[in-house]
Structure formats: C-alpha cells, structure tokens
Scaffold this motif. Structure first.
Motif, short mmCIF file in Angstrom:
data_model
loop_
_atom_site.label_atom_id
_atom_site.label_comp_id
_atom_site.label_asym_id
_atom_site.label_seq_id
_atom_site.Cartn_x
_atom_site.Cartn_y
_atom_site.Cartn_z
N ALA A 184 -43.62 -76.70 68.30
CA ALA A 184 -43.85 -77.97 67.60
C ALA A 184 -43.66 -77.83 66.10
N ASN A 185 -43.97 -76.66 65.55
CA ASN A 185 -43.78 -76.45 64.11
C ASN A 185 -42.30 -76.56 63.73
N PHE A 186 -41.44 -75.95 64.53
CA PHE A 186 -40.01 -75.99 64.24
C PHE A 186 -39.42 -77.37 64.51
N ILE A 187 -39.94 -78.05 65.53
CA ILE A 187 -39.48 -79.40 65.83
C ILE A 187 -39.88 -80.36 64.71
N ALA A 188 -41.14 -80.25 64.26
CA ALA A 188 -41.61 -81.13 63.18
C ALA A 188 -40.85 -80.90 61.89
N ALA A 189 -40.39 -79.66 61.66
CA ALA A 189 -39.62 -79.35 60.45
C ALA A 189 -38.15 -79.72 60.57
N GLY A 190 -37.76 -80.23 61.74
CA GLY A 190 -36.37 -80.62 61.95
C GLY A 190 -35.43 -79.46 62.20
N GLU A 191 -35.99 -78.27 62.47
CA GLU A 191 -35.15 -77.10 62.71
C GLU A 191 -34.76 -76.96 64.18
N ALA A 192 -35.49 -77.63 65.07
CA ALA A 192 -35.19 -77.61 66.49
C ALA A 192 -35.35 -79.02 67.04
N LYS A 193 -34.56 -79.36 68.05
CA LYS A 193 -34.58 -80.72 68.59
C LYS A 193 -35.68 -80.90 69.63
N GLY A 194 -35.99 -79.86 70.39
CA GLY A 194 -36.99 -79.98 71.45
C GLY A 194 -36.37 -80.54 72.72
N ALA A 195 -36.43 -79.76 73.80
CA ALA A 195 -35.88 -80.20 75.08
C ALA A 195 -36.56 -79.41 76.19
N PRO A 196 -36.71 -80.00 77.37
CA PRO A 196 -37.32 -79.25 78.49
C PRO A 196 -36.32 -78.26 79.06
N PRO A 197 -36.79 -77.21 79.76
CA PRO A 197 -35.88 -76.26 80.39
C PRO A 197 -35.01 -76.94 81.44
#
Length: 423
Positions: A235-248
């Motif tokens: 969540a830290n990387f997603i909130a910073a916009g560095e990762a998009k976030g997706a399920p496996p």
C-alpha cells in the motif's frame, strides 16, 4: 524493483511472496516473483517485488550471513528501495542464530538502527504481546515448537531469545504503543535507534497492527519479521504512485500430481491422516532409508502406480519417534539423508512427467526446489493463508505448493492440487 525480500527458507519465501502479491483487500499488491537462490542475472523489469529464497535457517551462522549479504547486494542492484529479512513466524532459531546475526549484518550494511523485528502472523495464529510469541492460545514453548527437530523453541520471550544472538541491545515497542498507530510506532522506533538498539521487537496481535507497522515503515530501509510484516507494505508503494496494485493472476497447470511431506508438525500429521481416508499414501521407513534399503526409485514407483489419485509419500512422525531416530543415526545425518531422498524423488518424478507437486515442510521444500533448479517462480492465487500457487516458466511449466509444516487446513493436500490445476 521496488521491494526486495531475503527469506531464510523456501516455504517462508512463498509465504511472504503471497502476502506481497495479494496486498490489502480492494487495493491489490505488487507484481512479485520468487527466486530460488541469488540470481546470476538481472530480474525482468516488470517485477516490483523480488523474493530471494535461501536455505539458510539452520546452516552455520557465517554461511547464513554470507548468503544473505549476497542476496542484499543483488536486490540493491535491482533498484530496491526497501529490504525485508523474512524468517519464520515461530522464530525458528537457536540461541546462537541465525536470525540475530543475519539481521545485524544487513543492518550494518544498510547503516540503520531501530529496525523492526516482528514475527507475528495473526492469520496463522502467531501473535506477539509484550515481546512474547504465542501460537494460537499457547506460549511458543508450550505449542509443540519446543520439540522442533532442528530448532527447538524453549523460550517464548523473543526479546530475550534474540538478545542471545546479537551484539547490540534489543528494544521493544509494546502493543500499547502499536495500537496508537503508525506515528507512535515510528516515534518508538526512532527512540530505539537513538538508544543504540539495532533491532526492536514490535508487538502485534491483529492484522490491523501489522498494517499500522507497515505504514510506520514506509521509508525504512530494512524491516525484519514473518510474512505478516509485509501486509501493509504494498500500500505504501501504491499510495506513492510507484505501483499500480493488482491481484495475482489465475494460473493452471494440468498433468500428473504428487504430494511429498517431510514435516513432523502436528498440523502436517493431521493433514496426512485426513488424506489417507481418500487417497493412497506411503509412509517412509526411516530406519530402512538410513540402512540403504529404501530409495527414491521405490517412492517414484508408488506415485506412478497411482496416477490421478493424489498419491502422498511422507516421512512425518511424532517427536518421540523423531528423537529415537536421531539418537540412533544422528540428528544431522537423518535430516540430510531425508532431504536428499525427497530431492532425488522430486527430480525423478518431474523427469517422469509429474507437473503438479505439493511439498510440506520448510527443509523438505528447500531440498526439493534446490534440486529442481526451476529459476524464478511466478506467484499465483492463495491456496490457504501463507501458501500461494507457484508456477515455473518454460515450455513445460511446473506448478508447486510449498507448505510450512504448521500451515494449511485439514484438507490442504487435496485442495492444493486442485488450485494448481486452476480449479
């Protein structure tokens, strides 16, 4: 790569890879790959979290430190912002190590103090309160782990246990501070660093506690703990916009199957007893193995003679029988011989066409996947808490489930084979 993990065994590596790939509900996780040993080349550029699986939990301290530092150098070379040293949620170690020496070495290399040490994994019944580790409603030393054949855990006070392994004092962030949230946790860790405490046990009794710890560590270079410590990190990387976030992504591998179990934990023995009711099973006579009267070819023949029936081969036994065998043949000799037997069996099974393989036990899993030399593994959906689907690359992929001894539901073996087939 954003986040790198150094795991001290193979089941633990897949456990934390599962946590990172899954992320928090509704947010998704990181694109995660598991590497079997320190890779000799760079990872694919689309990998956001890389988990380096070592077999360093029970080897000599100097070797564990050397291997972990090599993994750290590779992960930093991939661009990782943050490193997690992952160990077992039951803190499997001896008073000499290896958790403390490895954690201190990594902290030395990264130049950090006040590093989180939290083995808690509430979803699997592991919690830490006032620095004491519980397994469900029992203190660690009353949970059965005091009878572990390699790393008997006889003291539930993790602060005291870790203090025997380290050169620097060990701090504590109590649950009363943790429940106040990320800001208070971060303040406590800064104070621990100021006091020269290289590592600090952090209490956690709920998943929300682990998420709060993750938020407090959004800029930490190093974190140590069980797989639960990674719960809030994506969540830290997603909130910073560095990762998009997706399920496996769903994965499916069809083909012959087998189950190999080397764990002697109560959970695995219960799963074996349950599996026996509907599927063929073969108990390994360890005395016969040690005398050279049982070999991998015999185990492979049993599996191949039972196609499509989820055949199980196991060496699991109660701790009294394990102690007897160790007394007769020597603890290390028994462990090394059985690891070699399972590794040889797995290689012969794969060569014979088996494509779905479930392995129970950290040491057994390490021996098997090391022998198979599969390279990077893709992380698929979760089978049970802490155990994901793992799939190798290549024209003929192999699907794996690597289960820590105490993990999984009663019907885990059957369920795992179904999930590996995408069902």
């Amino acid at each position: 790569m954003l986040l790198g993990v150094i795991a001290d065994d193979f089941t633990g590596a897949s456990d934390i890879a599962n946590t990172l790939a899954k992320g928090l509900p509704g947010q998704g996780g990181l694109n995660t790959a598991q590497f079997l040993g320190v890779p000799q080349s760079d990872a694919s550029s689309d990998i956001e979290a890389g988990v380096v699986a070592l077999k360093s939990r029970s080897i000599p301290v100097t070797e564990a430190v050397e291997q972990s530092r090599a993994a750290l150098r590779w992960l930093l070379g991939q661009g990782c912002h943050q490193i997690v040293f992952k160990y077992c949620s039951t803190f499997d170690s001896t008073p000499d190590g290896n958790i403390g020496p490895v954690a201190e070495a990594l902290a030395d290399d990264l130049g950090v103090n006040g590093v989180v040490a939290c083995p808690a994994f509430p979803a699997a019944g592991r919690t830490v309160y006032q620095g004491h580790l519980f397994v469900h409603d029992r203190l660690l030393n009353e949970s059965g782990l005091e009878n572990h054949p390699l790393n008997p855990m006889t003291d539930p006070d993790i602060r005291r246990w870790l203090g025997q392994q380290t050169r620097h004092p060990v701090g504590l962030v109590p649950w009363q501070a943790v429940r106040e949230g990320a800001a208070r946790i971060a303040s406590e860790l800064r104070q621990a660093a100021d006091r020269g405490e290289r590592l600090a046990i952090v209490d956690a009794i709920t998943a929300d506690d682990l998420v709060a710890i993750g938020r407090a560590c959004d800029s930490a270079k190093l974190i140590t703990g069980g797989s639960g410590i990674a719960l809030g990190l994506p969540a830290n990387f997603i909130a910073a916009g560095e990762a998009k976030g997706a399920p496996p992504s769903r994965m499916a591998v069809e083909g012959p199957e087998a189950v190999l179990a080397g764990s002697c934990s109560g959970a695995t023995r219960g799963q074996i007893d349950h599996h026996k009711k509907r599927h063929p099973t073969l108990a390994i006579d360890v005395d016969a193995v040690m005398r050279g009267q049982t070999n991998a070819n015999q185990l492979v023949s049993f599996v191949l003679d039972n196609p499509g029936r989820a055949p199980l081969v196991y060496s699991s036994a109660r701790h009294e029988e394990v102690a007897r065998l160790q007394g007769v043949h020597g603890r290390e000799h028994v462990a090394q011989t059985l690891d070699a037997l399972f590794a040889d069996t797995a290689c012969k099974l794969i060569a014979s066409g088996v494509r779905r393989l479930v392995v129970a036990g950290g040491e057994t899993s390490g021996a098997v996947v090391s022998a198979l030399e599969l390279g990077a593994l893709k992380i698929g959906p979760e089978i049970d808490p802490g155990v994901p689907v793992l799939v190798s690359g290549g024209a003929r992929p192999i699907a794996l489930a690597l289960k820590s001894g105490n993990f999984g539901s009663l019907d885990f073996f059957e369920k795992a084979l179904e999930r590996l087939a995408g069902r």
